[in-house]
Every structure is written in C-alpha cells, then in structure tokens.
Design an enzyme around this catalytic site. Structure first.
Site, PDB file in Angstrom:
ATOM      1  N   GLU A  12      -5.455   3.799   5.808  1.00  0.00           N
ATOM      2  CA  GLU A  12      -5.090   3.540   4.411  1.00  0.00           C
ATOM      3  C   GLU A  12      -5.448   4.729   3.502  1.00  0.00           C
ATOM      4  OE1 GLU A  12      -5.964  -0.493   2.743  1.00  0.00           O
ATOM      5  OE2 GLU A  12      -6.777   0.685   1.093  1.00  0.00           O
ATOM      6  N   SER A  42     -11.286  -0.641   3.011  1.00  0.00           N
ATOM      7  CA  SER A  42     -10.527  -0.840   4.254  1.00  0.00           C
ATOM      8  C   SER A  42     -10.016   0.502   4.757  1.00  0.00           C
ATOM      9  CB  SER A  42      -9.316  -1.734   4.013  1.00  0.00           C
ATOM     10  OG  SER A  42      -9.736  -2.950   3.488  1.00  0.00           O
ATOM     11  N   ARG A  87       0.821  -1.219   0.000  1.00  0.00           N
ATOM     12  CA  ARG A  87       0.000   0.000   0.000  1.00  0.00           C
ATOM     13  C   ARG A  87       0.856   1.270   0.000  1.00  0.00           C
ATOM     14  NH1 ARG A  87      -2.587  -3.687  -0.842  1.00  0.00           N
ATOM     15  NH2 ARG A  87      -4.584  -4.335   0.029  1.00  0.00           N
TER      16      ARG A  87
HETATM   17  C1  LIG Z   1     -15.642  -0.498  -1.386  1.00  0.00           C
HETATM   18  C2  LIG Z   1     -14.166  -0.240  -1.559  1.00  0.00           C
HETATM   19  C3  LIG Z   1     -13.299  -1.303  -1.672  1.00  0.00           C
HETATM   20  C4  LIG Z   1     -11.920  -1.092  -1.839  1.00  0.00           C
HETATM   21  N1  LIG Z   1     -11.105  -2.174  -1.950  1.00  0.00           N
HETATM   22  C5  LIG Z   1      -9.770  -1.988  -2.133  1.00  0.00           C
HETATM   23  C6  LIG Z   1      -8.897  -3.120  -2.277  1.00  0.00           C
HETATM   24  O1  LIG Z   1      -9.322  -4.267  -2.267  1.00  0.00           O
HETATM   25  N2  LIG Z   1      -7.577  -2.881  -2.430  1.00  0.00           N
HETATM   26  C7  LIG Z   1      -7.063  -1.618  -2.486  1.00  0.00           C
HETATM   27  O2  LIG Z   1      -5.845  -1.481  -2.629  1.00  0.00           O
HETATM   28  N3  LIG Z   1      -7.867  -0.536  -2.346  1.00  0.00           N
HETATM   29  C8  LIG Z   1      -9.197  -0.684  -2.179  1.00  0.00           C
HETATM   30  N4  LIG Z   1     -10.018   0.400  -2.034  1.00  0.00           N
HETATM   31  C9  LIG Z   1      -9.437   1.753  -2.068  1.00  0.00           C
HETATM   32  C10 LIG Z   1      -9.494   2.414  -3.477  1.00  0.00           C
HETATM   33  O3  LIG Z   1     -10.407   1.749  -4.302  1.00  0.00           O
HETATM   34  C11 LIG Z   1      -8.140   2.417  -4.158  1.00  0.00           C
HETATM   35  O4  LIG Z   1      -7.156   3.017  -3.360  1.00  0.00           O
HETATM   36  C12 LIG Z   1      -8.184   3.163  -5.516  1.00  0.00           C
HETATM   37  O5  LIG Z   1      -6.984   2.989  -6.203  1.00  0.00           O
HETATM   38  C13 LIG Z   1      -8.487   4.649  -5.350  1.00  0.00           C
HETATM   39  O6  LIG Z   1      -8.782   5.157  -6.629  1.00  0.00           O
HETATM   40  P1  LIG Z   1      -9.470   6.564  -6.808  1.00  0.00           P
HETATM   41  O7  LIG Z   1      -9.448   6.874  -8.278  1.00  0.00           O
HETATM   42  O8  LIG Z   1     -10.780   6.577  -6.157  1.00  0.00           O
HETATM   43  O9  LIG Z   1      -8.429   7.493  -6.054  1.00  0.00           O
HETATM   44  P2  LIG Z   1      -8.741   8.698  -5.046  1.00  0.00           P
HETATM   45  O10 LIG Z   1      -9.423   8.162  -3.855  1.00  0.00           O
HETATM   46  O11 LIG Z   1      -9.396   9.796  -5.781  1.00  0.00           O
HETATM   47  O12 LIG Z   1      -7.276   9.128  -4.646  1.00  0.00           O
HETATM   48  C14 LIG Z   1      -6.509   8.322  -3.776  1.00  0.00           C
HETATM   49  C15 LIG Z   1      -5.110   8.940  -3.646  1.00  0.00           C
HETATM   50  O13 LIG Z   1      -4.431   8.847  -4.878  1.00  0.00           O
HETATM   51  C16 LIG Z   1      -4.097  10.151  -5.373  1.00  0.00           C
HETATM   52  N5  LIG Z   1      -4.319  10.111  -6.823  1.00  0.00           N
HETATM   53  C17 LIG Z   1      -5.414   9.660  -7.471  1.00  0.00           C
HETATM   54  N6  LIG Z   1      -5.207   9.720  -8.807  1.00  0.00           N
HETATM   55  C18 LIG Z   1      -3.968  10.232  -8.985  1.00  0.00           C
HETATM   56  C19 LIG Z   1      -3.180  10.549 -10.139  1.00  0.00           C
HETATM   57  N7  LIG Z   1      -3.636  10.351 -11.384  1.00  0.00           N
HETATM   58  N8  LIG Z   1      -1.941  11.078  -9.949  1.00  0.00           N
HETATM   59  C20 LIG Z   1      -1.477  11.296  -8.699  1.00  0.00           C
HETATM   60  N9  LIG Z   1      -2.172  11.019  -7.571  1.00  0.00           N
HETATM   61  C21 LIG Z   1      -3.400  10.483  -7.719  1.00  0.00           C
HETATM   62  C22 LIG Z   1      -5.033  11.099  -4.653  1.00  0.00           C
HETATM   63  O14 LIG Z   1      -4.491  12.400  -4.568  1.00  0.00           O
HETATM   64  C23 LIG Z   1      -5.134  10.422  -3.301  1.00  0.00           C
HETATM   65  O15 LIG Z   1      -3.996  10.696  -2.535  1.00  0.00           O
HETATM   66  C24 LIG Z   1     -11.408   0.225  -1.884  1.00  0.00           C
HETATM   67  C25 LIG Z   1     -12.298   1.311  -1.782  1.00  0.00           C
HETATM   68  C26 LIG Z   1     -13.669   1.083  -1.626  1.00  0.00           C
HETATM   69  C27 LIG Z   1     -14.595   2.257  -1.558  1.00  0.00           C
END
Ligand SMILES: Cc1cc2nc3c(=O)[nH]c(=O)nc-3n(C[C@H](O)[C@H](O)[C@H](O)COP(=O)(O)OP(=O)(O)OC[C@H]3O[C@@H](n4cnc5c(N)ncnc54)[C@H](O)[C@@H]3O)c2cc1C
Length: 345
Positions: A337, A241, A168
């Site tokens: 996380e 998580s 992570r």
């Molecule tokens: C129901 C649920 C289940 C999940 N299960 C998992 C799982 O099994 N495993 C797991 O690892 N995660 C899980 N997550 C967390 C999440 O899905 C991941 O971390 C995902 O990659 C976040 O993507 P996002 O586009 O929503 O990013 P955001 O939430 O919008 O951003 C997350 C972080 O990344 C940065 N960021 C986003 N895009 C960029 C970019 N293009 N350049 C630079 N920085 C950027 C943001 O600034 C922030 O710091 C889960 C979330 C939910 C709601």
C-alpha cells in the site's frame, strides 16, 4: 514559517517518515504557500532532478536515499466555501492534518468523515490513495481536488469524476510526477445515517452504551478502536497497513473460502471480492516475526514495524518474503500500500 519557503540540502528524513527509516534527501523544501511553487520548482539547483511530495510520511517506505527534491506543503487553511443549509462545501488546504480536519468538520456540525478519524497524514495526501477505513472512503465526500499541474505549470481543479478514485487508488497516485495536491474540497451533510457496516464499530458503540450515536460519537468509537488495534507510530515505527486487501473474482474467492474456512471475504456489488490480507499473513504463521529490527507487528499482521534501526531495504526484503509466502500458500499476490521510494516491489 515567515519566508515563502526554506531549502536544505542533504536533509535527514528519519523524523519525517513514520517507519522511521534513516534515509536522506538531496534537497528538502518546505513551502508556505502554493503561490511560491513556480519559484521553488524553477530554482536552477533542482533542474532535472526527480521530485516527490512528502506529507507526514505515514505511507512511504524509503528503500534508499532520495536523490532529488522532497517538497513539503505547509499551507493549511480550512473554511466553509459554501453553506447549502443541509450540507456545506468545505475547502481544506494540503498541509492541514487529516485528523484535525475531521475534528474541525465535526465541530461545525458536519457529518461524513467520522469513520475516517485518526488516520495519520495530511489532507493533501488523502486523495492520493483515497484513504479509507471502517467501510468509508474519502472519495465519497470529495467534490474536487486542486493541484499544481507540473506538466502545464498551472493550478488545476479536478472535479471528482476526473480523479478516478478507486480502492486505495486515484489519478494522482497513477501519475505522481505530475500532480502536487494543493487543496481538497468536500461536500459534507449536516446529518446522515451513521455508517455502521463494520461490526467492530458497532461493538465499540455498544460498549460505550450508545444506541443512536452522533457523528462525533462514531468518531470517538473509531478512535478508541484504532488506538487498541493499531501500533502507534510514536512508539514503534510503522506505516499502517503495509499491504492492500487483495481483490479477486467471486469464483476465485469461493474456491479459497471452501479450502480455508474462516478466511474473511467481503463481497462487493460488482461481484468482486476483497480478501483479508491480515488473515492470509497470519495463516502463514508470520504475525509477530522479526528479522533484525524489521518485523511483522505482533498486534496486527498487516503492519510491518521497525523495532529500532531497520533500513528501508531490510523492511522491503521482509515485505517481499511475506508476499512470497502468501503467494505460495494461497496463490494470491499481495501488493504494497505505501509508496516505495528508490526500489520497486
Ligand atoms: C498507524 C497508521 C494507520 C494508518 N491507517 C490508514 C487507514 O486506516 N486508511 C488509509 O487509507 N491509510 C492509512 N494509513 C496510511 C496513511 O495514513 C495515509 O495514506 C495518509 O493519507 C498518508 O498521508 P501523509 O501525509 O503521511 O502522506 P505521505 O506518506 O507523506 O505520502 C504518501 C503518498 O502521497 C504523496 N503525497 C502526499 N502529499 C501529497 C500532495 N500534497 N500532492 C501530491 N502527492 C502527495 C506522496 O508523494 C506519497 O506518494 C495509516 C498509516 C499509519 C502510520
């Protein structure tokens, strides 16, 4: 989107984060192409303001309004950059949905991402915390990450070794003010042994009557499992998580396991042990608790939920109390996380 970018001020973020926190951004820019980044970032009204990239907001907790520029990448092409016969290099742009990428690769006959099916979010966020699930991590298949380097004002191509991927974690997560991920490159094999290290996935496949599953069938099993185990953000606000599984030295894990039979411990080849944060939280009697609209999911102890109109500060307060309880009982400090915006943990 026909224009290169759109900009709004005092933008509400409630529909742009899966915890459904009613925060606002001073500025919100949705950008259609990385080519427009220098023009967007150079606008005088953004001068000196902090910037954060927002994907689908599925891994952020807005503890306060964001007094700066929230930038949303909306470019989303995907293609096979090179076919190597038994594998292919896939280049996917930052604004593509992660699960859409998983589906696309499987439809191309490419394996590898099946255990990561149905993780919310965009491709550009996948390298940030090196998303992982069911014994797999995105970094196993990432060969390079393309990112706008705000320090040098250029698009950089970081080969895997420079991304410093860990559990992570990545170079991008460590330096969020420097990088805007624009595209991710994966090397995916045409066939491979399925990764069935997780009992839950094996059991799901058994229940589906599949002894020798294809990658697409593994993805199907993972999706069924996730839909059953995890609260759906479309129905109740959550960020998956909320805490990382704590990693402790083997000697510490042995002491804890002896004192608490039933504590799940995953041992790595390096001698470190990952403890189940969900188990620790449940053992403190916190599963399903609720303080106003902020709660710990009754379905999964690792997930904090917004029952309606919890503020980011209320959810953060609850998260701290959960971490304090676990620390008092087990002497292990849980780390969040998601990115916490506007406060520290
Ligand atoms: C129901 C649920 C289940 C999940 N299960 C998992 C799982 O099994 N495993 C797991 O690892 N995660 C899980 N997550 C967390 C999440 O899905 C991941 O971390 C995902 O990659 C976040 O993507 P996002 O586009 O929503 O990013 P955001 O939430 O919008 O951003 C997350 C972080 O990344 C940065 N960021 C986003 N895009 C960029 C970019 N293009 N350049 C630079 N920085 C950027 C943001 O600034 C922030 O710091 C889960 C979330 C939910 C709601």
């Amino acid at each position: 989107m026909t224009e290169a970018f759109t900009v709004t001020s005092a933008a509400p973020l409630r529909d742009l984060n899966t915890l459904r926190i009613a925060a606002a951004a001073r500025w919100l820019a949705t950008v259609a192409s990385p080519v427009a980044l220098p023009e967007v970032l150079g606008r005088p009204e953004f001068d000196g303001l902090p910037l954060m990239v927002l994907g689908q907001g599925s891994n952020v907790l807005f503890a306060a309004d964001f007094e700066g520029l929230v930038l949303r990448p909306a470019w989303s092409c995907v293609r096979i950059a090179r076919d190597e016969g038994d594998a292919a290099l896939v280049r996917a742009e930052a604004g593509l949905g992660w699960d859409a990428l998983v589906d696309w690769t499987l439809a191309q006959g490419l394996a590898g991402l099946e255990n990561l099916a149905l993780i919310p979010g965009l491709v550009g966020a996948a390298p940030i915390q090196n998303i992982g699930a069911y014994g797999a991590e995105a970094s196993e298949f990432i060969t390079a990450v393309e990112a706008w380097d705000r320090r040098d004002s250029v698009v950089a191509r970081l080969p895997r070794a420079e991304c410093r991927f860990a559990y992570r974690d990545s170079a991008f997560k460590q330096d969020p003010d420097r990088w805007i991920v624009t595209a991710v490159e994966f090397r995916l094999p045409r066939s491979r042994e399925p990764n069935l290290g997780y009992a839950g996935v094996r059991e799901e496949l058994e229940a589906m009557g599949l002894a020798q599953p294809t990658p697409a069938q593994v993805a199907q099993a993972v999706r069924r499992l996730r839909r059953r185990k995890l609260p759906d953000p479309a129905l109740i606000g959550n960020a998956g998580s909320f805490f990382k599984n704590p990693v402790v030295p083997a000697a510490r894990a042995d002491v804890l396991a002896a004192a608490h039979p039933g504590l799940p411990v995953r041992r790595s080849a390096t001698g470190e042990c990952k403890l189940s944060a969900a188990w620790l939280i449940e053992a403190c009697g916190l599963k399903g608790i609720r303080e106003g609209d902020a709660g710990v999911s009754a379905q999964h102890a690792l997930v904090l939920v917004n029952h309606g109109s919890a503020s980011g500060a209320a959810l953060l307060g609850l998260a701290r109390r959960v971490a304090d309880s676990v620390e008092q009982r087990f002497g292990v400090r849980l780390e969040p996380e998601p990115r916490i915006v506007g406060a520290s943990f």
